[in-house]
Every structure is written in structure tokens, then in C-alpha cells.
Design an enzyme around this catalytic site. Structure first.
Site, PDB file in Angstrom:
ATOM      1  N   ARG B 262       0.864  -1.185   0.000  1.00 17.90           N
ATOM      2  CA  ARG B 262       0.000   0.000   0.000  1.00 17.90           C
ATOM      3  C   ARG B 262       0.899   1.234   0.000  1.00 17.90           C
ATOM      4  O   ARG B 262       1.758   1.377   0.864  1.00 17.90           O
ATOM      5  CB  ARG B 262      -0.955  -0.076   1.205  1.00 17.90           C
ATOM      6  CG  ARG B 262      -0.786   0.952   2.275  1.00 17.90           C
ATOM      7  CD  ARG B 262      -1.818   0.851   3.349  1.00 17.90           C
ATOM      8  NE  ARG B 262      -1.341   0.225   4.586  1.00 17.90           N
ATOM      9  CZ  ARG B 262      -0.472   0.764   5.417  1.00 17.90           C
ATOM     10  NH1 ARG B 262       0.064   1.928   5.156  1.00 17.90           N
ATOM     11  NH2 ARG B 262      -0.117   0.133   6.516  1.00 17.90           N
ATOM     12  N   HIS B 266      -2.264   3.794   6.207  1.00 17.14           N
ATOM     13  CA  HIS B 266      -3.257   2.734   6.453  1.00 17.14           C
ATOM     14  C   HIS B 266      -4.675   3.245   6.184  1.00 17.14           C
ATOM     15  O   HIS B 266      -5.452   2.640   5.462  1.00 17.14           O
ATOM     16  CB  HIS B 266      -3.132   2.235   7.894  1.00 17.14           C
ATOM     17  CG  HIS B 266      -4.255   1.342   8.299  1.00 17.14           C
ATOM     18  ND1 HIS B 266      -4.426   0.085   7.764  1.00 17.14           N
ATOM     19  CD2 HIS B 266      -5.282   1.529   9.153  1.00 17.14           C
ATOM     20  CE1 HIS B 266      -5.514  -0.466   8.289  1.00 17.14           C
ATOM     21  NE2 HIS B 266      -6.051   0.393   9.134  1.00 17.14           N
ATOM     22  N   TYR B 276       6.972   3.596  10.744  1.00 16.60           N
ATOM     23  CA  TYR B 276       7.255   2.155  10.743  1.00 16.60           C
ATOM     24  C   TYR B 276       7.848   1.594   9.459  1.00 16.60           C
ATOM     25  O   TYR B 276       8.113   0.410   9.373  1.00 16.60           O
ATOM     26  CB  TYR B 276       5.996   1.373  11.137  1.00 16.60           C
ATOM     27  CG  TYR B 276       4.752   1.676  10.309  1.00 16.60           C
ATOM     28  CD1 TYR B 276       4.547   1.044   9.091  1.00 16.60           C
ATOM     29  CD2 TYR B 276       3.812   2.600  10.747  1.00 16.60           C
ATOM     30  CE1 TYR B 276       3.426   1.314   8.333  1.00 16.60           C
ATOM     31  CE2 TYR B 276       2.678   2.878  10.004  1.00 16.60           C
ATOM     32  CZ  TYR B 276       2.480   2.238   8.802  1.00 16.60           C
ATOM     33  OH  TYR B 276       1.365   2.515   8.049  1.00 16.60           O
TER      34      TYR B 276
HETATM   35  C1  LIG Z   1     -11.313  -7.345  14.772  1.00 19.50           C
HETATM   36  C2  LIG Z   1     -10.545  -6.126  14.443  1.00 19.50           C
HETATM   37  N1  LIG Z   1      -9.401  -5.870  15.098  1.00 19.50           N
HETATM   38  C3  LIG Z   1      -8.691  -4.753  14.842  1.00 19.50           C
HETATM   39  C4  LIG Z   1      -9.122  -3.854  13.915  1.00 19.50           C
HETATM   40  C5  LIG Z   1      -8.362  -2.556  13.702  1.00 19.50           C
HETATM   41  N2  LIG Z   1      -7.610  -2.603  12.455  1.00 19.50           N
HETATM   42  C6  LIG Z   1      -8.142  -2.119  11.326  1.00 19.50           C
HETATM   43  S1  LIG Z   1      -7.190  -2.433  10.017  1.00 19.50           S
HETATM   44  C7  LIG Z   1      -6.021  -3.212  10.945  1.00 19.50           C
HETATM   45  C8  LIG Z   1      -4.835  -3.819  10.276  1.00 19.50           C
HETATM   46  C9  LIG Z   1      -5.224  -4.775   9.215  1.00 19.50           C
HETATM   47  O1  LIG Z   1      -4.139  -5.228   8.523  1.00 19.50           O
HETATM   48  P1  LIG Z   1      -4.237  -6.254   7.320  1.00 19.50           P
HETATM   49  O2  LIG Z   1      -5.164  -7.366   7.679  1.00 19.50           O
HETATM   50  O3  LIG Z   1      -2.877  -6.623   6.944  1.00 19.50           O
HETATM   51  O4  LIG Z   1      -4.958  -5.445   6.161  1.00 19.50           O
HETATM   52  P2  LIG Z   1      -4.568  -4.050   5.489  1.00 19.50           P
HETATM   53  O5  LIG Z   1      -5.232  -2.986   6.302  1.00 19.50           O
HETATM   54  O6  LIG Z   1      -3.105  -3.942   5.464  1.00 19.50           O
HETATM   55  O7  LIG Z   1      -5.174  -4.088   4.127  1.00 19.50           O
HETATM   56  C10 LIG Z   1      -6.388  -3.192  12.286  1.00 19.50           C
HETATM   57  C11 LIG Z   1      -5.582  -3.748  13.382  1.00 19.50           C
HETATM   58  C12 LIG Z   1     -10.340  -4.155  13.243  1.00 19.50           C
HETATM   59  N3  LIG Z   1     -10.854  -3.329  12.326  1.00 19.50           N
HETATM   60  N4  LIG Z   1     -11.018  -5.284  13.513  1.00 19.50           N
END
Ligand SMILES: Cc1ncc(C[n+]2csc(CCOP(=O)(O)OP(=O)(O)O)c2C)c(N)n1
Lengths: 325, 363
Positions: B262, B266, B276
Site C-alpha cells: 500500500r 493505512h 514504521y
Molecule cells: C477485529 C478487528 N481488530 C482490529 C481492527 C483494527 N484494524 C483495522 S485495520 C487493521 C490492520 C489490518 O491489517 P491487514 O489485515 O494486513 O490489512 P490491510 O489494512 O493492510 O489491508 C487493524 C488492526 C479491526 N478493524 N477489527
């Protein structure tokens, strides 16, 4: 002493306890290098190392299972769940395990866990980031549920929570993180768990609230003062188990009660307070108990927040209804 | 194109990422070149360019306060739209908060996607024939539901599948495993994507697991998996198309891991990637830009040009302006509306709440 925001006061509390007790462990999603998505753990990994402050894989059940396991091996875990809406993922580890372990083992083990998690509305988040779920955890015997209404209490209550040998769910209202400052002592101090606080003394009516709604209640009380109504404002601080004595004392004094929460009317802590007053304080009352709460729908998307959330105006109106009953 | 042996991939996923194009946009793997017409190849590129433009405009609109929540998608166009391009209109999409481009290309009007971003419930009132649910916020929840949707499709005898996405972080949730395990157990037509963009907010992918690759996780549930270059739209398409054929033929689920990145933060709610990750790392991934790569491929084939880019950009800008007009002319939402929509048959307690509200609003 310095004027701190609540988020800084929370960081300071963890900093104190990490320094004081090497058993304290802080972990969760993004809490390490990134310092948490709200920066609550900012700088703590750099100061205390990756053994004490660390990121976990992305799994809330895993985080709380880890906390239970670390407690069983003599540590003092301070896990973070990134937003309270995600505790559903960890509910067995919280409600089915953490809350009952001491009871299950006949008091032969300690569970000195402090689960920190942000919650609360008005900050335009995506779904399931703003819900006030304190009622869900407050109905679980075995837990202490604590939520500060400002920076001073936040530091003192969090230190008490971390030092407590019982599991504490420590709820941080997001709207309070950076919206106000208070004088906060530089050194460690404690604010007692299990104790409500009379924030403002009054004689005509008692407003009982906590967290962000406590601040809204204080503002309402200020406006009401101009209309000659002297409201007593009570901050619950610990939502479970309730400080019954302080609540009943105030009700006895004023004879009128308005309970204010941000959670939906069918959910939560206000009902528990009303139950207490109904059972033990009803003869002190000159008017029916009023509850100011959100409507009984799921927490709305951000465009719907404003009309949905209780606020200073709805609190004032409820107080006037009660006083003029 | 050469046939992938999914049965063999069940027990030993391919660790060498599948690719078709190199970084310059030349075909380096003729065997896996998908049989798409020139028109289809152009359409796939246009969808990717569309997504990049929407990403850039949405970022600006968010900064101006005209849009709300937005999870940037730049860098992930090949992964998101190369996979989506292999699906049929009747396939059921269960995406996450970042998978809005797929949703729009699957049939959600852009204005609705923008309403969702702004936090309007109208954004989630979906057209009857749209086989999709709103972007999932709870990480992992969509994976378990995908097993259910897939089983439903199977029970109905539909020649259709359910497809879902999560990230590297999402693979750590219990729901991730449960979803794949259920789908495998029921031999349900489900396609699971893991978009590995190296970070879950700030947490590096290697913190998530001791497994060498996320694709390994499919082995434990007995379903095939494959790793593809997620910056290469043709590789993502090739694997997705073949996986779809295999699944719809009744062979059970497949997992595809795409290696991607990405470019932006975020989300736009305060994340700062400088905390990071390094500039060097970002530069290395910009050299693999999936949109540029696909454009070079098409340009070398004589199918595309800078002028066409410019003309198409104007078209998309207009589409975005029109969608914003629709968003900004929406009436305000009311609590009464929420209460009214809450249950099929409004219970008396809710009706009382409505009555109180209406009498207040009437005054
Ligand atoms: C159950 C849950 N835990 C934590 C979050 C908070 N959160 C949103 S996105 C994220 C990281 C997600 O990373 P990844 O699965 O690698 O997907 P990306 O965002 O990089 O596409 C977190 C911790 C959430 N939305 N839902």
C-alpha cells in the site's frame, strides 16, 4: 505538575508502572514501535524494550488469551484492545475466562490484568469503533470496570488498576483523549477503585454519569445554575461493582435523580443505578428517576451521530423535567 | 494458458510467486498469459487507472472534509482488480474496508461507496441484484461468512462462488482459519484472497506468524493455495480465473495470496507510515507500480497511449464529480428513520420511543 491531556496522563501511568514493576507487560496491536493508534504507548517500547512492550499478531482472542496465560505465570499484563467494538472477538477470554478464573480456582490464583480499550462516540469513526459496550462487561461478575472522566483521574485510576490483583477493564473515552487538560502530578499517585466522586455539590437534583457524559453533565449543571437549579454531579468512575453508598447518600440529599449515559437505553449501567435507587432509595425520591441515554438502535454511522447521542441540551431538559415534576 | 494443478497445490503451495509480466511490462511467462482479448486487456487497465484516480481524489476530498473514512488503495490495483476481473456478476463479494474498488466494479454505484465513506446508511442500501455486502470493518468476520454464502450457493445449485479478501494481519484471526476450514469441510465454492501488503497498520507481516508464507495456512485445512505477484494484474487474473473454474466445477475452495504494497497510509485517520517503514522500501515498491506496469504492457502492444490516459482521466474525474453531487444532495438522516428501519415489525417499546421522538420533533 503539568497540564496534561488524558492520553498523556494514560501514557504517564503506564510509564510509572513499567518502571516500578518489572512484571508489567504491555502488548496489543500497533502498541510497539507505532505507540498505538492513539499514541497511548508512545515511546514506551523504546524506553523499556521489546520484552516489555510489544506488538502481537492481529487477534483479540489471542491477545486476551495471552494476558490470561501471562497472569498464570506471574506477570502483570496490560493488554490493549485497539477499539472496544473488537472485544466481541475476545469475549470468551474476557467473560468466560478472565472474569471467572479466580472464582474457578477458589481464590488460589491472582489475575492482575488491566485491559485498556478506547470507546465512545462523537469522533466520526467507521462502524464498531464508537460503541459504548460498558454495560456488557459491567454485567460480568468478577471484573472491575473503570472509566475516567478526565486526565487526573485517568492517571490515578490506571495506576490503581494496574496495581490491583483483580482483572480490570479500563475504558478510555476517545472524545476525552485530547479535548481537555488538567493538572496532573508528575509522580505516581492512585485514585481508589470502587469509589464514585461528587464532582460538584448541589441540593436540588443529582446527576449521575461518567466519562464524556460526565463532562457534558457538568456543562449542563453550569447552565442550570444560572436558572437557579443547584445540581449535584456524581462521577461513577467505577461502573462495576458500583459505589452504592455514595449514590444513595446523594439521592437522599437531593431527592431527584437524572442518570446519564451515552449507551443505548436498553443497555447498561444506568439501569443498574436505577435498580439500586429503586430498591434502596425510592423513599427518598420526590420525582421519578430519569435516564438520559441513546435510542435503542445500533450505534449509527457518522452522519447520524449528532442527533443520536445524548448531549448537554438533552441532559438539561431531563433535569428540568425532574425538578419541575 | 497452462493449467495449474490445484490438487497438487493442496499439500505444497507454490512458494515461487506466479508472475506473467516483469516490471517493464514485458511478458516473461508466456505459458501463463491469460487468453484475454485486446478489449478486455484494455478494460482491465482502465479499471486499475480508475482506481488510482479515485484513490487520489478521495484522499483530497477527505482532507477537505467532503468525504469521511477512506483506506487508500494505491499500489494494490492489480491485486484488487486483477482478481475481481475474473469473477462473474453473480459471484458474491465479501470484502474488507479497503476493498471498495472491487465493490464498485462489481456493481455498487460510486455515489453509494462515497456515502458509505461519509457515514450515511443510504450508502449501504444495495441494489437488489448486487451480490455483495458492505465492506467489513471487523477483521476476519467476512471470512467465516464467506463459508456460509458459499454453502448457500452450493445448496441452491448455483454455478457461482463466494469470494473474499483479507490482509496479512487478518490471517491471524481465528475467523480466518474457521472460514477456510468450514468451506473446505463442506467443499463449498469459496475463493479466499490474502492481500499481503507487508503491514497491518504498523505491524510487519513477519510478526503475524512463524509460517513461511500465508499460503501455507491453506495446507492445514486441506485446500489448495498459490502465491502470485500482486503487482502484476495478469498474474493475479490468471490465478483467479483458473481458481474460479476449479471451484465452480465443484472441487471446493482455494486460497490465493497476493504480494502487494500500500503506497499511502493505512487510513486517512492519522496514520503516519514514516513511523514504521523506510523510504528505500517504499521506493523499491514504487518501481513495481502495477498501474504503470500494465500501461507499459498495453502501450507496447499499441493498445494505449498517454493521450488515452489523459482523456480517460477526465472521464473519471467527471464520474467522481457527479457522484459527489449526489452525495452532497442527500437529505439529513434522522433517528426516527433508524428506529423505523430497525425491525421488520416495530415492537411496542420501539414504537413508544418513536412516538416520543415524533411529538418532540413536532413541537
Ligand atoms: C477485529 C478487528 N481488530 C482490529 C481492527 C483494527 N484494524 C483495522 S485495520 C487493521 C490492520 C489490518 O491489517 P491487514 O489485515 O494486513 O490489512 P490491510 O489494512 O493492510 O489491508 C487493524 C488492526 C479491526 N478493524 N477489527
Amino acid at each position: 505538575m503539568a497540564k496534561l491531556t488524558m492520553i498523556k496522563a494514560i501514557t504517564a501511568a503506564m510509564d510509572e508502572e513499567l518502571a516500578r514493576d518489572e512484571k508489567v507487560q504491555i502488548f496489543g496491536e500497533d502498541v510497539g514501535k507505532n505507540g498505538g493508534v492513539f499514541r497511548a504507548t508512545d515511546g514506551l517500547q523504546a524506553k523499556y524494550g521489546k520484552d516489555r512492550v510489544f506488538d502481537t499478531p492481529l487477534a483479540e482472542s489471542g491477545i486476551m488469551g495471552l494476558a490470561n496465560g501471562l497472569a498464570l505465570t506471574g506477570f502483570r499484563p496490560v493488554p490493549e484492545i485497539q477499539f472496544m467494538g473488537f472485544i466481541y472477538e475476545a469475549f470468551d477470554q474476557i467473560a468466560g475466562q478472565m472474569a471467572r478464573y479466580r472464582f474457578r480456582m477458589g481464590g488460589s490464583r491472582e489475575f492482575p490484568i488491566t485491559l485498556r480499550t478506547p470507546y465512545g462516540g462523537g469522533v466520526h469513526t467507521p462502524e464498531l469503533h464508537s460503541d459504548s459496550l460498558e454495560g456488557l462487561v459491567a454485567q460480568i461478575p468478577g471484573l472491575r470496570v473503570v472509566t475516567p472522566s478526565g486526565p487526573y483521574d485517568a492517571k490515578g485510576l490506571l495506576i490503581s488498576a494496574i496495581r490491583s490483583n483483580d482483572p480490570v477493564v479500563f475504558l478510555e473515552h476517545m472524545k476525552l483523549y485530547r479535548s481537555m487538560r488538567e493538572e496532573v502530578p508528575d509522580e505516581a499517585y492512585t485514585v481508589p477503585l470502587d469509589k464514585a466522586e461528587v464532582k460538584q455539590a448541589g441540593s436540588d437534583v443529582t446527576i449521575i454519569s461518567y466519562a464524556y457524559m460526565l463532562q457534558a453533565s457538568l456543562q449542563a449543571a453550569k447552565d442550570l445554575e444560572k436558572q437557579g437549579i443547584h445540581a449535584e454531579v456524581l462521577d461513577l468512575r467505577t461502573l462495576a461493582p458500583l459505589d452504592e453508598d455514595t449514590i444513595l447518600e446523594s439521592v437522599k440529599k437531593t431527592g431527584r435523580v437524572v442518570i446519564v449515559q451515552e449507551a443505548q437505553k436498553q443497555a447498561g449501567v444506568a439501569n443498574q443505578v436505577a435498580r439500586l435507587i429503586g430498591e434502596e432509595g425510592i423513599l427518598y425520591l420526590d420525582a421519578p428517576i430519569k435516564v438520559v441515554a441513546a435510542p435503542d438502535t445500533p450505534y449509527p454511522f457518522s452522519q447520524g451521530e449528532e442527533p443520536w447521542l445524548p448531549n448537554k441540551k438533552t441532559i438539561e431538559k431531563a433535569v428540568l423535567d425532574t425538578v419541575n415534576f | 494458458m497452462k493449467q495449474l494443478d490445484f490438487e497438487a497445490l493442496k499439500h505444497s503451495p507454490s512458494f515461487k510467486p506466479l508472475s506473467v509480466l516483469n516490471e517493464q511490462g514485458d511478458v516473461v511467462n508466456e505459458d501463463m498469459m491469460p487468453d484475454l482479448t485486446d478489449e478486455q486487456l484494455t478494460e482491465l487497465y482502465k479499471q486499475m487507472l480508475w482506481s488510482r484516480i479515485v484513490n487520489d481524489r478521495a484522499t483530497k476530498l477527505n482532507r477537505q472534509g467532503r468525504l469521511g473514512f477512506f483506506a487508500p488503495t494505491a499500489g494494490e490495483e492489480a491485486s484488487q482488480l486483477g482478481s475481481n476481473f475474473a469473477m462473474d456478476k453473480g459471484d458474491f463479494l465479501l470484502g474488507g474496508y479497503r476493498d471498495v474498488p472491487q465493490l464498485v466494479k462489481h456493481g455498487l454505484p460510486l455515489a453509494k461507496a462515497f456515502m458509505w465513506s461519509k457515514g450515511m446508511v443510504n450508502g449501504n442500501k444495495y441494489p437488489e441484484d448486487l451480490a455483495a455486502v458492505p465492506p467489513q470493518i471487523i477483521i476476519g468476520a467476512q471470512y467465516v461468512q464467506t463459508a456460509g454464502v458459499a454453502l448457500g450457493l452450493k445448496k441452491k445449485g448455483a454455478k457461482q462462488l463466494a469470494y473474499t479478501y483479507t490482509g496479512d494481519g487478518g490471517t491471524s484471526q481465528g475467523d480466518f482459519y474457521e472460514g477456510m476450514n468450514f468451506a473446505g469441510s463442506f467443499k463449498a465454492p469459496a475463493l479466499f484472497f490474502v492481500q499481503d501488503n507487508l503491514y497491518a497498520i504498523s505491524v510487519p507481516a513477519k510478526v503475524q506468524t512463524a509460517a513461511k508464507d500465508f499460503a501455507d495456512k491453506a495446507v492445514a485445512v486441506g485446500i489448495p493455495s498459490i502465491i502470485v505477484d500482486g503487482m502484476d494484474a495478469l498474474a493475479v487474473y490468471a490465478a483467479s480465473r483458473q481458481a474460479r473454474d476449479y471451484i465452480v466445477a465443484g472441487n471446493g475452495p482455494v486460497m490465493i495470496e497476493t504480494l502487494t504494497y500500500r503506497y499511502g497510509p493505512h487510513t486517512l485517520s492519522g496514520d503516519d507510515p514514516k513511523r514504521y517503514r523506510t523510504k528505500e522500501e517504499e521506493d523499491a515498491w514504487h518501481a513495481k507500480d502495477p498501474v504503470v506496469r500494465m500501461k507499459n504492457f498495453l502501450t507496447k502492444k499499441g493498445l494505449w497511449s498517454d493521450d488515452k490516459d489523459k482523456a480517460y482521466t477526465e472521464e473519471v474525474d467527471k464520474e467522481i464529480d457527479d457522484a459527489m453531487k449526489e452525495v452532497e444532495s442527500q437529505p439529513a438522516e434522522s433517528v426516527a428513520e433508524y428506529l423505523q428501519d430497525e425491525y421488520e415489525v416495530t415492537p411496542p417499546a420501539i414504537q413508544h420511543e418513536l412516538d416520543r421522538l415524533n411529538s418532540k420533533e413536532g413541537k
